[in-house]
Scaffold this motif. Structure first.
Motif, short mmCIF file in Angstrom:
data_model
loop_
_atom_site.label_atom_id
_atom_site.label_comp_id
_atom_site.label_asym_id
_atom_site.label_seq_id
_atom_site.Cartn_x
_atom_site.Cartn_y
_atom_site.Cartn_z
N TYR A 100 0.84 -1.22 0.00
CA TYR A 100 0.00 0.00 0.00
C TYR A 100 0.86 1.25 0.00
N LEU A 101 1.95 1.24 0.78
CA LEU A 101 2.83 2.42 0.83
C LEU A 101 3.48 2.67 -0.52
N LEU A 102 3.94 1.58 -1.16
CA LEU A 102 4.58 1.75 -2.47
C LEU A 102 3.57 2.25 -3.49
N ALA A 103 2.33 1.75 -3.41
CA ALA A 103 1.30 2.20 -4.35
C ALA A 103 1.07 3.70 -4.18
N GLU A 104 1.02 4.18 -2.93
CA GLU A 104 0.84 5.63 -2.68
C GLU A 104 2.03 6.42 -3.20
N ARG A 105 3.24 5.87 -2.97
CA ARG A 105 4.44 6.58 -3.45
C ARG A 105 4.41 6.69 -4.97
N PHE A 106 4.05 5.59 -5.66
CA PHE A 106 4.01 5.65 -7.12
C PHE A 106 2.90 6.56 -7.64
N LYS A 107 1.81 6.70 -6.87
CA LYS A 107 0.77 7.66 -7.26
C LYS A 107 1.35 9.07 -7.23
N ALA A 108 2.15 9.36 -6.18
CA ALA A 108 2.75 10.70 -6.05
C ALA A 108 3.79 10.92 -7.15
N THR A 109 4.64 9.92 -7.38
CA THR A 109 5.70 10.13 -8.39
C THR A 109 5.11 10.20 -9.80
N ILE A 112 13.88 1.67 -6.19
CA ILE A 112 12.58 2.31 -6.41
C ILE A 112 12.73 3.50 -7.37
N ILE A 113 13.75 4.33 -7.12
CA ILE A 113 13.94 5.51 -7.96
C ILE A 113 14.22 5.11 -9.42
N GLY A 114 14.97 4.03 -9.60
CA GLY A 114 15.23 3.54 -10.97
C GLY A 114 13.92 3.25 -11.69
N GLU A 115 12.99 2.62 -10.98
CA GLU A 115 11.67 2.31 -11.56
C GLU A 115 10.89 3.60 -11.83
N VAL A 116 10.95 4.55 -10.88
CA VAL A 116 10.24 5.83 -11.06
C VAL A 116 10.76 6.53 -12.32
N ILE A 117 12.09 6.52 -12.50
CA ILE A 117 12.68 7.20 -13.66
C ILE A 117 12.21 6.53 -14.96
N ARG A 118 12.11 5.21 -14.95
CA ARG A 118 11.58 4.52 -16.15
C ARG A 118 10.15 4.97 -16.42
N HIS A 119 9.35 5.10 -15.37
CA HIS A 119 7.96 5.57 -15.55
C HIS A 119 7.95 7.01 -16.08
N HIS A 120 8.81 7.88 -15.50
CA HIS A 120 8.89 9.28 -15.96
C HIS A 120 9.20 9.32 -17.46
N GLU A 121 10.19 8.48 -17.86
CA GLU A 121 10.60 8.50 -19.27
C GLU A 121 9.46 8.05 -20.18
N ALA A 122 8.70 7.06 -19.73
CA ALA A 122 7.56 6.59 -20.53
C ALA A 122 6.49 7.69 -20.63
N ILE A 123 6.24 8.38 -19.52
CA ILE A 123 5.26 9.48 -19.53
C ILE A 123 5.73 10.58 -20.49
N ALA A 124 7.05 10.92 -20.42
CA ALA A 124 7.59 11.98 -21.29
C ALA A 124 7.47 11.60 -22.76
N GLU A 125 7.75 10.31 -23.08
CA GLU A 125 7.62 9.85 -24.47
C GLU A 125 6.19 9.98 -24.94
N ASP A 126 5.25 9.55 -24.11
CA ASP A 126 3.82 9.66 -24.46
C ASP A 126 3.45 11.12 -24.68
N HIS A 127 3.95 11.97 -23.79
CA HIS A 127 3.64 13.39 -23.86
C HIS A 127 4.19 14.00 -25.16
N GLU A 128 5.43 13.64 -25.49
CA GLU A 128 6.05 14.15 -26.72
C GLU A 128 5.28 13.66 -27.94
N ALA A 129 4.92 12.37 -27.93
CA ALA A 129 4.19 11.81 -29.07
C ALA A 129 2.85 12.52 -29.23
#
Ligand SMILES: O=C(O)C(=O)C[C@]1(C(=O)O)C=C[C@@H](O)C=C1
Length: 135
Positions: free
Chosen positions: A49-58, A106-123
């Motif tokens: 549950y804590l990780l799910a909340e953290r990933f919602k924030a990130t 955890i941060i490595g995973e967050v950065i992968r998510h950020h990069e995917a979001i940025a790619e979607d945003h650029e596209a």
């Protein structure tokens, strides 16, 4: 073909007393082990549950960074987070090296998510030139 004989337990049929040790330990040891494991189960659920909340924030950070074309990683922030968590870990008698490894994982995973979001945003902004002009 589904292999029903190689059954992998899932959350729906969770058996808190599942063990491969039953025939190696006497009943009183098993009872003590199960009692401790019940706390471990609660802690593991809390971690999820804590990780799910953290990933919602990130994820919100990811959208914000993508909208403003900011880099996914922020090494200055990470250095401060790691120093803080190492200190907290020491106070809590947790191995600081483990705390650092865990945060980096955890941060490595967050950065992968950020990069995917940025790619979607650029596209998406490439498909709508006026949206990209507003970003
Ligand atoms: O705070 C940020 O800027 C984030 O992107 C979040 C976060 C984190 O998971 O804590 C992830 C990547 C950054 O390098 C720093 C921190």
């Amino acid at each position: 073909m589904t292999q029903h004989n190689l059954h992998t337990p899932d959350a729906d049929d969770y058996d808190p007393s599942a063990s491969s040790l039953a025939d190696q330990v006497d009943q009183s040891v098993m009872a003590e082990l199960l009692s401790i494991r019940s706390s471990i189960d609660n802690i593991d659920a809390t971690l999820v549950y804590l990780l799910a909340e953290r990933f919602k924030a990130t994820q919100k950070v990811g959208f914000l960074k993508a909208a403003h074309r900011l880099p996914a990683g922020d090494p200055g922030r990470e250095a401060a987070q790691i120093a803080r968590l190492r200190r907290l870990a020491e106070d809590a008698h947790l191995d600081p090296a483990f705390a650092e490894k865990f945060l980096n994982f955890i941060i490595g995973e967050v950065i992968r998510h950020h990069e995917a979001i940025a790619e979607d945003h650029e596209a998406a902004s490439g498909q709508h030139p006026q949206a990209s002009a507003l970003a």
